[in-house]
Design an enzyme around this catalytic site. Sequence first.
Site, PDB file in Angstrom:
ATOM      1  N   HIS A 150      22.109  31.423  -6.055  1.00 14.19           N
ATOM      2  CA  HIS A 150      20.893  30.608  -5.951  1.00 14.19           C
ATOM      3  C   HIS A 150      21.220  29.130  -5.761  1.00 14.19           C
ATOM      4  O   HIS A 150      20.555  28.428  -5.010  1.00 14.19           O
ATOM      5  CB  HIS A 150      20.046  30.788  -7.212  1.00 14.19           C
ATOM      6  CG  HIS A 150      18.760  30.023  -7.202  1.00 14.19           C
ATOM      7  ND1 HIS A 150      17.596  30.543  -6.708  1.00 14.19           N
ATOM      8  CD2 HIS A 150      18.459  28.764  -7.625  1.00 14.19           C
ATOM      9  CE1 HIS A 150      16.630  29.642  -6.829  1.00 14.19           C
ATOM     10  NE2 HIS A 150      17.130  28.553  -7.383  1.00 14.19           N
ATOM     11  N   HIS A 178      10.469  32.024  -6.084  1.00 12.93           N
ATOM     12  CA  HIS A 178      10.536  32.323  -7.517  1.00 12.93           C
ATOM     13  C   HIS A 178      10.272  33.819  -7.680  1.00 12.93           C
ATOM     14  O   HIS A 178       9.398  34.238  -8.433  1.00 12.93           O
ATOM     15  CB  HIS A 178       9.526  31.478  -8.303  1.00 12.93           C
ATOM     16  CG  HIS A 178      10.150  30.725  -9.433  1.00 12.93           C
ATOM     17  ND1 HIS A 178       9.652  30.700 -10.697  1.00 12.93           N
ATOM     18  CD2 HIS A 178      11.291  29.975  -9.481  1.00 12.93           C
ATOM     19  CE1 HIS A 178      10.425  29.957 -11.478  1.00 12.93           C
ATOM     20  NE2 HIS A 178      11.417  29.507 -10.757  1.00 12.93           N
TER      21      HIS A 178
END
Length: 749
Positions: A55, A104
């Site tokens: 990420h 998300h």
Amino acid sequence: MSLDTVKHAAGTPDVAQPWAELGLKQDEYERIREILGRRPTGAELAMYSVMWSEHCSYKSSKVHLKQFGEKAPENDALLVGIGENAGVVDVGQGYAVTFKVESHNHPSYIEPYQGAATGIGGIVRDILAMGARPVAVVDPLRFGAADHPDTKRVLPGVVAGIGGYGNCLGLPNIGGEVVFDPCYQGNPLVNAGCIGVMKHEDIHLAKASGPGNKVILYGARTGGDGIGGVSVLASETFDDTKPAKRPAVQVGDPFQEKLLIECTLEVFREDLVAGIQDLGGAGLSCATSELASAGSGGMRVDLDAVPLRDATLSPEEILMSESQERMCAIVEPGKVERFLEICEKWDVIATVIGEVTDGDRLEIFWHGEQIVDVPPRSVAHEGPTYHRPYARPDWQDALQADDAGKLPRPRTSEELRDQVLALVGSPNQASKAWVTDQYDRFVQGNTVLAQPEDAGVIRIDEESNLGVALATDGNGRYTKLDPYTGAQLALAEAYRNVAATGARPLAVSDCLNFGSPEDPAVMWQFAEATRGLADGCQKLGTPVTGGNVSLYNQTGENAIHPTPVVAVLGVIDDVSRRTPIAFAEDGQLLYLLGDTREEFGGSAWSQVVHDHLGGLPPAVDLDREKLLAEILIAASRDGMIDAAHDLSDGGLIQAVVESCLRGGKGARLIVPDGLDAFTLLFSESAGRAVVAVPRSEEVRFNDMCGARGLPATRIGVVDGDTVEVQGEFSIPLAELKQVHEATIPALLA
């Protein structure tokens, strides 16, 4: 448990460390030891583990993402490009606009409300950190099958989280998508975007320069929520006496964020900040290492100065916490007092936690003991780079050979009518008002267009009526059939949607959602999609200004469809000239712009009527997209069209029904020579739009299209209270409205 200091680490090289549990590979752990010349401390290991996660480090994707820079088109509007919190473009009159889309996804499956809410909070802080006032948000969403029981859990929670956080911030939600497909079962995609506005001179960057400048952490206290949110970090790794697991999902407080926004904008106005970074993924680990790395390189931090919500947090947990509503600012010593005064005025906690040094190390102390001593670039910007193997999957040929054009077509006018109703009422084509009505789309009074329009449009200057438009699009079905073309179709659709409102497309942000990079087939999809997007942006002259990559979106062995979501930002000189989708007056002439071909691969018709995915997606002609955009923009500016709607999912009939329902007027359509009714209605050929032309402008509009070489075919007229295809069928608007609006509420009842 004794504190693992730098000195202790240097003297105990053989201590076993939980690098694998933190998501690191053995060679990555060995590389950390090589960089430091010793084993890392527990705090250092924690920092590297989250900052070197997929990420944060983009370790599997950055070899492909570099194309966005290498192929970037010349664009005078670009002020800040890839590498900062968000890209910034010049929109004229001294204004700059910053925008970005992020994901998300995993937190929103675990805890839908907070996962989605903190997705909005995080993207808003990215925009704020650039120096801009956030003015609007968007939310491209993907869920599993509409009738799956878990969709009833995830979708309402996600929508409530987005609405709850955004509405409390007073930010209008002006665009996005809601798409259902079984491939997203167990792995919904919750992408969030934000737009911010500032003057050119207000741009701020994330860097810590100037020895002696203070490092100030301000905003909410640091808690145990969000630890491991971007990696597999779990707190029991550090101290087995703690609870088995801290929550991996952050908990948001939009009222705290609203105070943080106003406080930050005031310190910007008084020129009190030399560098700034929001605390998102990887928390303080990210903020301190990135600020130091982008600045002069040296920083000292006293971690025990960090205000805590939970006094039992270990140093590692404090460094890893992704607690929301926090920012980190670099402030000159002479300006610290005023900075703290403004924070106090806004009831925002602010604490000096360190200072910029003239060295080249990031040093972190805990109660006087040094627990971190690292080169900051090695943490923030010099993580692993993987050249993952990729290969075209062996099933791709068979998938493309399974041509949707061979599927049975309606044999009678009655069947054609039934299939139109099935399409209009299908979950992906049905009204999303159940979702969008939970968002405040018009707060602040500057929203010009919002869902279900082609693009959201926001006024940014009340005197001149200068505005910006934003559209987000993506089609995982197209991209699975052909990743290169699918990514370009997403770009083309967002570009076309912006132009349909009358705005001129300027720049791109993206959110690239894919399965596991360790699967060569997924990595091939990613490589092809990024290549397609980079080539497409180069051709259209719209640089990628930044974005996000989200990998490992799969359940077991089942990856999601490759889903690149593309956001296109455009500028419109006068928002009073914007073009809506609504057919609003009887007598308006309907023109189909572009060429219609037999293209049904990945189409809504093939999905709704036949539950089929196969063949090739529609062809892309970016030169045609540019020409179409120029015509739509000119026609809007010069008052030649009253309405415009791009043609994409569901084809012409979906667009006509949406425009009729939006304006409360019917339409009579004729099938032009060379086409049959089925192809006219359901083809998803790209590079097309339907426009409503006032009779007084017909000659001028036709002359413009003819002079520019854009096919423009008159296909009907706005009239009555039905949608009629002459010689085939007629459907009352009341029936279409009922079918279109009933689906989503019924599924979620």
